[in-house]
Write a protein that holds these residues in place. Structure first.
Motif, short mmCIF file in Angstrom:
data_model
loop_
_atom_site.label_atom_id
_atom_site.label_comp_id
_atom_site.label_asym_id
_atom_site.label_seq_id
_atom_site.Cartn_x
_atom_site.Cartn_y
_atom_site.Cartn_z
N GLN A 124 0.83 -1.21 0.00
CA GLN A 124 0.00 0.00 0.00
C GLN A 124 0.87 1.26 0.00
O GLN A 124 0.53 2.26 -0.64
CB GLN A 124 -0.92 -0.01 1.22
N ALA A 125 1.99 1.20 0.69
CA ALA A 125 2.90 2.35 0.78
C ALA A 125 3.51 2.70 -0.57
O ALA A 125 3.92 3.83 -0.81
CB ALA A 125 4.00 2.07 1.79
N THR A 126 3.55 1.72 -1.48
CA THR A 126 4.10 1.98 -2.82
C THR A 126 3.04 2.51 -3.78
O THR A 126 3.32 2.73 -4.95
CB THR A 126 4.70 0.69 -3.42
N GLY A 127 1.82 2.71 -3.27
CA GLY A 127 0.75 3.26 -4.11
C GLY A 127 -0.17 2.22 -4.69
O GLY A 127 -1.08 2.56 -5.46
N ILE A 128 0.02 0.96 -4.36
CA ILE A 128 -0.82 -0.11 -4.88
C ILE A 128 -2.14 -0.17 -4.11
O ILE A 128 -2.15 -0.05 -2.88
CB ILE A 128 -0.10 -1.48 -4.78
N VAL A 129 -3.24 -0.34 -4.83
CA VAL A 129 -4.53 -0.57 -4.18
C VAL A 129 -4.57 -2.04 -3.78
O VAL A 129 -4.60 -2.93 -4.63
CB VAL A 129 -5.70 -0.25 -5.14
N VAL A 130 -4.53 -2.31 -2.49
CA VAL A 130 -4.25 -3.67 -2.02
C VAL A 130 -5.50 -4.49 -1.67
O VAL A 130 -5.36 -5.65 -1.27
CB VAL A 130 -3.31 -3.65 -0.80
N ASN A 131 -6.69 -3.92 -1.80
CA ASN A 131 -7.85 -4.68 -1.36
C ASN A 131 -8.03 -5.96 -2.16
O ASN A 131 -8.34 -7.02 -1.60
CB ASN A 131 -9.12 -3.83 -1.47
N ASN A 132 -7.82 -5.90 -3.48
CA ASN A 132 -7.94 -7.11 -4.29
C ASN A 132 -6.87 -8.14 -3.92
O ASN A 132 -7.12 -9.35 -3.93
CB ASN A 132 -7.83 -6.77 -5.78
N LEU A 133 -5.68 -7.66 -3.58
CA LEU A 133 -4.62 -8.55 -3.14
C LEU A 133 -5.00 -9.22 -1.82
O LEU A 133 -4.78 -10.42 -1.63
CB LEU A 133 -3.31 -7.78 -2.99
N ARG A 134 -5.59 -8.45 -0.92
CA ARG A 134 -6.03 -9.01 0.37
C ARG A 134 -7.09 -10.10 0.16
O ARG A 134 -7.03 -11.17 0.77
CB ARG A 134 -6.62 -7.90 1.25
N ILE A 135 -8.04 -9.83 -0.75
CA ILE A 135 -9.09 -10.81 -1.03
C ILE A 135 -8.49 -12.09 -1.61
O ILE A 135 -8.90 -13.20 -1.26
CB ILE A 135 -10.13 -10.20 -1.99
N CYS A 136 -7.51 -11.92 -2.50
CA CYS A 136 -6.85 -13.08 -3.11
C CYS A 136 -6.13 -13.91 -2.06
O CYS A 136 -6.26 -15.14 -2.02
CB CYS A 136 -5.88 -12.60 -4.18
N ILE A 137 -5.36 -13.25 -1.20
CA ILE A 137 -4.63 -13.97 -0.13
C ILE A 137 -5.61 -14.71 0.77
O ILE A 137 -5.41 -15.87 1.12
CB ILE A 137 -3.79 -12.98 0.70
N SER A 138 -6.69 -14.03 1.13
CA SER A 138 -7.67 -14.63 2.02
C SER A 138 -8.31 -15.86 1.38
O SER A 138 -8.56 -16.86 2.05
CB SER A 138 -8.74 -13.60 2.38
N ALA A 139 -8.57 -15.80 0.06
CA ALA A 139 -9.18 -16.93 -0.63
C ALA A 139 -8.26 -18.15 -0.63
O ALA A 139 -8.72 -19.28 -0.46
CB ALA A 139 -9.53 -16.53 -2.07
N VAL A 140 -6.97 -17.91 -0.83
CA VAL A 140 -6.00 -19.02 -0.82
C VAL A 140 -5.97 -19.68 0.55
O VAL A 140 -6.07 -20.92 0.68
CB VAL A 140 -4.59 -18.51 -1.19
#
Length: 362
Positions: A124-140
Motif C-alpha cells: 500500500q505504501a508503494t501506491g498499490i490498491v491492495v484490497n484485491n490482493l487481500r481478497i486473493c490472499i484470504s481466498a488461498v
C-alpha cells in the motif's frame, strides 16, 4: 471436513467437492443442480461414517507443503472452477507478482497474520490498491482452512484495516463537457472510434461487454441493448453478474447505431450475430491497440484527464445521477447486483424520479 457443490464455468457441469484432513476428492454430477445437492447430502452422511473413498483424490502434507505449491494447486484445481476467467487471470497475476517472490518456498503453515498485514502495508505504501490482493490472499488461505491444512486463516479480519472503499481513490469521472470534447474529436478523426466511444459513454457497458456486442443484441424497437456475454483475453464468457441485463438507449445513440447497422448489412458476410465492433476478420477488436494506440493518445492530445476505459462506465453513472436519474434506475442500467454497490460508488449524487434524463446526455 466439508462437502460443497460447484458449477464449472466452462462446461456448466456441477461437481461435489469433498475435503477431509488435508485430502480432497471430487465427483462430477452433471448439469442438474438439484441432483448435485442430493449427492452432496449423501456424501456428507458417508463422510461422517468414514465411507468416502479418497483414492483418486489428492493429499497434501501439512508439514512440508509450501505456499508456492499450494497456490499452484489452488489456481489449477479450485480457482479455475470457482472464478470467472478474468478473475482467475487477476488472481494468478497477483500471486505471481506479489506473493510468490516472497513466500514461494515458505511452509504454508508458517505464515502469520502479522506477516500478511505487513506485506499489505508495504504494498500500500508503494501506491498499490491492495484490497484485491487481500481478497486473493484470504481466498488461498480459506481453501487451506477448508481442507483442514490450517486451523485459522491468517488474512481473516484484515478488511477492517484495508477497507473496500480504498478503490474509490482511483475512480475518475469526466464532466459532460469533457465527454463532448472527446466525442467531437473522435467523430472528426475516425467514425469507428467515435461509435465505440459513444456506445461506451451512453450505456456504461464494461469493455468486455462492448467487445462482445453483436447486432442481435441491439433492439431498435424496444430501444434497448441486451448484454448477454463478455470477451477478454481471447475468452468468451457471461457478463460479470452471470445475468443478462437490458440497457436503455438514448435517441442520439439509436440514430448512430442505425446508420452503422445499415452499412453493416451491405457487407457480404453480414449476419445478425455479427459483432458491432469487429476487425477485418470479424473477430473482436484488439482492446490493447485501441486503449494505447487511440484512447490514451486522444486524451493527451485534448489535454483531458488520463482515465481508464473502465472510468467511462463510472462517468456514465455519475452523469445520469447528476441529471437526477433515480438511483434504482442507475443500478439496473449498470447491472449492479446490489443497490449498495451503486450507492457506495455514486452516493454523492442526488437522484430523482425521472427516467427521461437519458436524452440529456446527447
Amino acid at each position: 471436513m466439508g462437502v460443497q457443490i460447484y458449477k464449472q464455468k466452462t462446461s456448466g457441469d456441477w461437481y461435489v467437492w469433498i475435503t477431509h484432513k488435508g485430502q480432497r476428492t471430487s465427483r462430477k454430477i452433471g448439469e442438474d443442480k438439484k441432483l448435485a445437492m442430493k449427492a452432496a447430502k449423501m456424501y456428507r452422511e458417508q463422510l461422517a461414517l468414514g465411507q468416502v473413498d479418497f483414492s483418486n483424490g489428492k493429499k497434501l502434507d501439512k508439514e512440508t507443503l509450501t505456499f508456492g505449491n499450494f497456490c499452484n494447486d489452488y489456481l489449477e484445481n479450485v480457482a479455475k472452477q470457482r472464478l470467472k476467467h478474468n478473475s482467475w487471470i487477476s488472481y494468478k497475476n497477483l500471486i505471481d507478482l506479489h506473493l510468490l517472490p516472497i513466500w514461494k518456498d515458505r511452509p504454508l503453515n508458517s505464515i502469520t497474520k502479522q506477516e500478511v498485514k505487513t506485506l499489505l502495508l508495504e504494498k500500500q505504501a508503494t501506491g498499490i490498491v491492495v484490497n484485491n490482493l487481500r481478497i486473493c490472499i484470504s481466498a488461498v488461505f480459506a481453501e487451506a482452512v477448508e481442507r483442514e491444512i490450517l486451523v485459522v486463516n491468517p488474512a481473516h479480519g484484515l478488511g477492517k484495516t484495508f477497507r473496500r472503499h480504498e478503490a474509490k481513490k482511483h475512480t475518475q469521472f469526466l464532466s459532460k463537457e469533457q465527454v463532448s470534447i472527446l466525442l467531437d474529436a473522435a467523430k472528426q478523426e475516425n467514425a469507428e472510434y467515435y461509435t465505440f466511444l459513444l456506445v461506451a459513454f451512453r450505456t456504461g457497458m464494461r469493455l468486455g461487454e462492448l467487445l462482445a456486442l453483436s447486432w442481435d443484441c441491439v433492439n431498435f424497437e424496444t430501444r434497448q441493448i441486451a448484454v448477454r456475454r463478455s470477451y477478454s483475453h481471447a475468452h468468451w464468457d457471461t457478463p460479470k453478474s452471470h445475468k443478462i441485463r437490458f440497457i436503455d438507449m438514448s435517441d442520439g445513440l439509436i440514430e448512430t447505431l442505425k446508420r452503422r447497422y445499415e452499412k453493416a448489412k451491405q457487407l457480404a458476410d453480414f449476419k445478425k450475430t455479427s459483432l458491432v465492433f469487429a476487425d477485418i476478420n470479424g473477430d473482436p477488436i484488439n482492446d490493447n491497440i485501441f486503449r494505447r494506440g487511440v484512447f490514451y493518445k486522444m486524451l493527451a492530445k485534448l489535454n483531458l484527464p488520463k482515465i481508464r476505459i473502465h472510468d467511462i462506465r463510472h462517468t456514465y453513472a455519475s452523469l445520469l445521477l447528476q441529471a437526477n436519474a433515480p438511483i434504482h434506475y442507475v443500478k439496473e442500467q449498470m447491472g449492479h447486483s446490489s443497490i449498495t454497490t451503486t450507492v457506495d460508488l455514486y452516493g454523492h449524487c442526488q437522484p430523482s424520479q425521472n427516467r427521461t434524463v437519458l436524452n440529456s446526455l446527447d
